[in-house]
Enzyme design. Structure first.
Site, PDB file in Angstrom:
ATOM      1  N   HIS A   1      25.393  29.529 -27.091  1.00  8.32           N
ATOM      2  CA  HIS A   1      24.208  30.384 -26.932  1.00  8.32           C
ATOM      3  C   HIS A   1      24.609  31.853 -26.812  1.00  8.32           C
ATOM      4  O   HIS A   1      24.108  32.716 -27.554  1.00  8.32           O
ATOM      5  CB  HIS A   1      23.428  29.944 -25.686  1.00  8.32           C
ATOM      6  CG  HIS A   1      22.208  30.770 -25.405  1.00  8.32           C
ATOM      7  ND1 HIS A   1      20.946  30.383 -25.774  1.00  8.32           N
ATOM      8  CD2 HIS A   1      22.061  31.972 -24.789  1.00  8.32           C
ATOM      9  CE1 HIS A   1      20.069  31.304 -25.400  1.00  8.32           C
ATOM     10  NE2 HIS A   1      20.723  32.280 -24.799  1.00  8.32           N
ATOM     11  N   GLU A   2      25.511  32.135 -25.882  1.00 10.71           N
ATOM     12  CA  GLU A   2      25.895  33.534 -25.661  1.00 10.71           C
ATOM     13  C   GLU A   2      26.650  34.097 -26.866  1.00 10.71           C
ATOM     14  O   GLU A   2      26.544  35.286 -27.170  1.00 10.71           O
ATOM     15  CB  GLU A   2      26.733  33.660 -24.387  1.00 10.71           C
ATOM     16  CG  GLU A   2      26.041  33.180 -23.115  1.00 10.71           C
ATOM     17  CD  GLU A   2      24.687  33.821 -22.856  1.00 10.71           C
ATOM     18  OE1 GLU A   2      24.440  34.937 -23.357  1.00 10.71           O
ATOM     19  OE2 GLU A   2      23.856  33.205 -22.158  1.00 10.71           O
TER      20      GLU A   2
ATOM     21  N   HIS B   1      24.263  35.580 -29.279  1.00  9.65           N
ATOM     22  CA  HIS B   1      23.966  36.970 -28.919  1.00  9.65           C
ATOM     23  C   HIS B   1      25.103  37.883 -29.374  1.00  9.65           C
ATOM     24  O   HIS B   1      24.877  38.966 -29.927  1.00  9.65           O
ATOM     25  CB  HIS B   1      23.813  37.104 -27.402  1.00  9.65           C
ATOM     26  CG  HIS B   1      22.525  36.596 -26.845  1.00  9.65           C
ATOM     27  ND1 HIS B   1      21.298  37.048 -27.269  1.00  9.65           N
ATOM     28  CD2 HIS B   1      22.274  35.686 -25.867  1.00  9.65           C
ATOM     29  CE1 HIS B   1      20.339  36.432 -26.575  1.00  9.65           C
ATOM     30  NE2 HIS B   1      20.908  35.604 -25.726  1.00  9.65           N
TER      31      HIS B   1
ATOM     32  N   GLU C   1      17.001  36.664 -28.784  1.00 10.36           N
ATOM     33  CA  GLU C   1      17.071  35.255 -28.408  1.00 10.36           C
ATOM     34  C   GLU C   1      17.006  34.339 -29.630  1.00 10.36           C
ATOM     35  O   GLU C   1      17.544  33.228 -29.612  1.00 10.36           O
ATOM     36  CB  GLU C   1      15.950  34.902 -27.424  1.00 10.36           C
ATOM     37  CG  GLU C   1      16.113  35.516 -26.042  1.00 10.36           C
ATOM     38  CD  GLU C   1      17.382  35.087 -25.332  1.00 10.36           C
ATOM     39  OE1 GLU C   1      17.912  33.996 -25.638  1.00 10.36           O
ATOM     40  OE2 GLU C   1      17.858  35.844 -24.466  1.00 10.36           O
TER      41      GLU C   1
END
Length: 499
Positions: free
Chosen positions: A262-263, A266, A292
């Site tokens: 997830h990170e 980003h 997001e």
């Protein structure tokens, strides 16, 4: 006034903001607890300097000049001017003292939040949260234009153009669709075996696997790093310094591994914005929903695909050094996508995740529109979980204290997660018209996927609005049906429901 002078002033502001980002990263990854007050003073001081420059006479002079002499700017300069003026108009009327106080309160609130998590007692965080809400409410009149409610003002800061009226409609459609899928699973689904998921996989084993994975996906560790924290986040300190964080659980490998994916989503976004916008306000996402969309695209959209794990499962097994060698691929994959109501948002499965966001949206809206007090928040939180997910937190740690956002004053941010999820599914639908995604995932050839996202999303920074980006990339504005279609197909497959 020359364009070069204008850009030099913006670069100085960026340098101050980079320093603030470094202090914030440190406060969440390694700062001693007792340093919180001093760190708050340092952050407040630097925030004041940055704010002075963002609203000061030199920048005003540049904006006034180029308002009258726009033809003297390059094409890139014109884009930078437009975004900078928008930010200036939003900030210049706010008293510096208010911004300094805000920075100090946020720093102190983060420490109070960490302490409250340790005690599992909301009362230890309540005074700091009340102060954060107070300072936010004092700032709302400075931000407000023609928004219908105070909460709409906050939404607009994170997702320009978004309103609670639109979200009420979109979230209603999304919630109803999710409920139907969950009902179908309950009636006809064959539940996957998840008994082996709590087998021990050491932090070192998880880290070895997932660092290699996200590097393959496109996160450049020569320009980034991975650290541990209480609540995972990603931050860009500079064009060549993007930092991602996670937390680990050796009895639940999904927490750390999917958290890093997830990170890294980003981080990949931050590392692939066009360099021509570096050191200016354009070098950023146009909204948190768009940001997001990139993290959730990698974590949930790609990370939920059978083809993704067909390639990665043997590598995962090798990293686990025999722990999962007796588990065949089908059992492993189905276990990853098992759905069940859970209390923790960042541990929620792909199907129930949006319900966690809708709960937070409704609570925030009530807080800022005068329908809920801070004292009432823990009970309201627990009641919502019981109503929407059929479970009730038995302590504040797994309830109202689980998210870092309110300690940092990020009111209005949570809807961005659900918007990002819907954007991500819509982007996949568009991408599949041009790329054979499953074939690429089976081969482990991730570059075309990252390149498509860079071409349609990453490179633009804030030079386009969220609506412009999504419409240009997909041919239409936000449509929640793509996410519902994706989840319906995914879960009917995982739960072996025949049409």
């Amino acid at each position: 006034m020359k364009e070069k002078e204008f850009l030099a002033e913006l670069a100085e502001i960026t340098l101050l903001n980079q320093t603030l980002a470094l202090l914030d990263w440190d406060s969440q990854t390694g700062m001693p607890e007792e340093a919180a007050t001093e760190r708050g003073e340092a952050s407040g001081y630097l925030s004041g300097l940055a704010f002075e420059k963002q609203t000061g006479p030199k920048l005003k002079e540049a904006l006034d000049y180029f308002s009258a002499h726009n033809d003297e700017l390059s094409e890139v300069g014109k884009t930078i001017f437009t975004v900078t003026k928008k930010d200036y108009d939003q900030l210049h009327a706010i008293p510096k003292e208010l911004m300094v106080e805000r920075s100090r309160l946020y720093s102190e609130a983060h420490t109070a939040w960490v302490k409250a998590r340790q005690s599992k007692n909301f009362a230890d965080f309540k005074p700091a949260l009340e102060e954060n809400i107070r300072i936010t409410k004092e700032l709302i009149p400075y931000y407000k234009k023609d928004e219908a409610t105070d909460y709409d003002v906050l939404l607009n800061l994170f997702e320009p153009g978004m309103t609670s009226a639109v979200l009420d409609e979109v979230f209603s459609e999304l919630r109803d669709g999710l409920v139907k899928i969950r009902q179908l699973i309950a009636q006809k689904g064959i539940t996957p075996d998840t008994s082996f998921k709590n087998r021990t996989m050491t932090t070192a084993q998880q880290k070895d696997f997932v660092k290699n994975l996200v590097a393959q996906l496109g996160f450049d560790f020569n320009r980034g790093r991975l650290d541990d924290t209480v609540h995972p986040f990603a931050t860009r300190l500079a064009h060549n310094d993007v930092r991602i964080t996670t937390r680990w659980n050796e009895q639940d490998f999904t927490m750390g591994i999917f958290g890093v994916i997830h990170e890294a989503g980003h981080g990949i976004y931050e590392q692939n914005m066009a360099g021509k916008y570096n050191m200016t306000p354009v070098y950023d996402a146009p909204s948190m929903g768009i940001h997001e969309s990139q993290s959730l695209f990698y974590e949930i959209i790609l990370g939920s695909k059978r083809s993704f794990w067909q390639k990665q499962y043997p590598i995962f097994q090798a990293a686990a050094e025999g722990t999962f060698d007796d588990i065949d691929f089908e059992a492993f994959y189905r276990s990853l996508k098992a759905t069940a109501a859970s209390l923790i948002r960042i541990e929620a499965d792909s199907l129930t995740y949006p319900l966690h966001i809708i709960i937070r949206y409704e609570l925030e809206k009530a807080l800022f529109n005068g329908d809920l007090t801070v004292a009432e928040l823990p009970k309201a939180w627990n009641d919502k979980y019981e109503e929407y997910l059929g479970i009730r937190p038995d302590n504040d740690l797994v309830g109202v204290l689980q998210d870092v956002h309110w300690s940092g004053g990020m009111f209005g941010y949570f809807p961005s997660y659900a918007l990002g999820y819907m954007y991500a599914a819509q982007l996949l639908h568009a991408m599949e018209k041009e790329l054979a995604i499953d074939n690429l995932l089976i081969k482990g050839d991730y570059a075309p996927i990252k390149n498509w996202l860079t071409e349609h999303i990453h490179q633009f920074g804030r030079s386009k609005t969220p609506n412009e980006l999504i419409k240009a990339a997909t041919g239409e504005t936000l449509n929640p049906q793509y996410l519902l279609n994706y989840l319906s197909e995914l879960y009917q497959n995982v739960y072996q429901i025949k049409a």
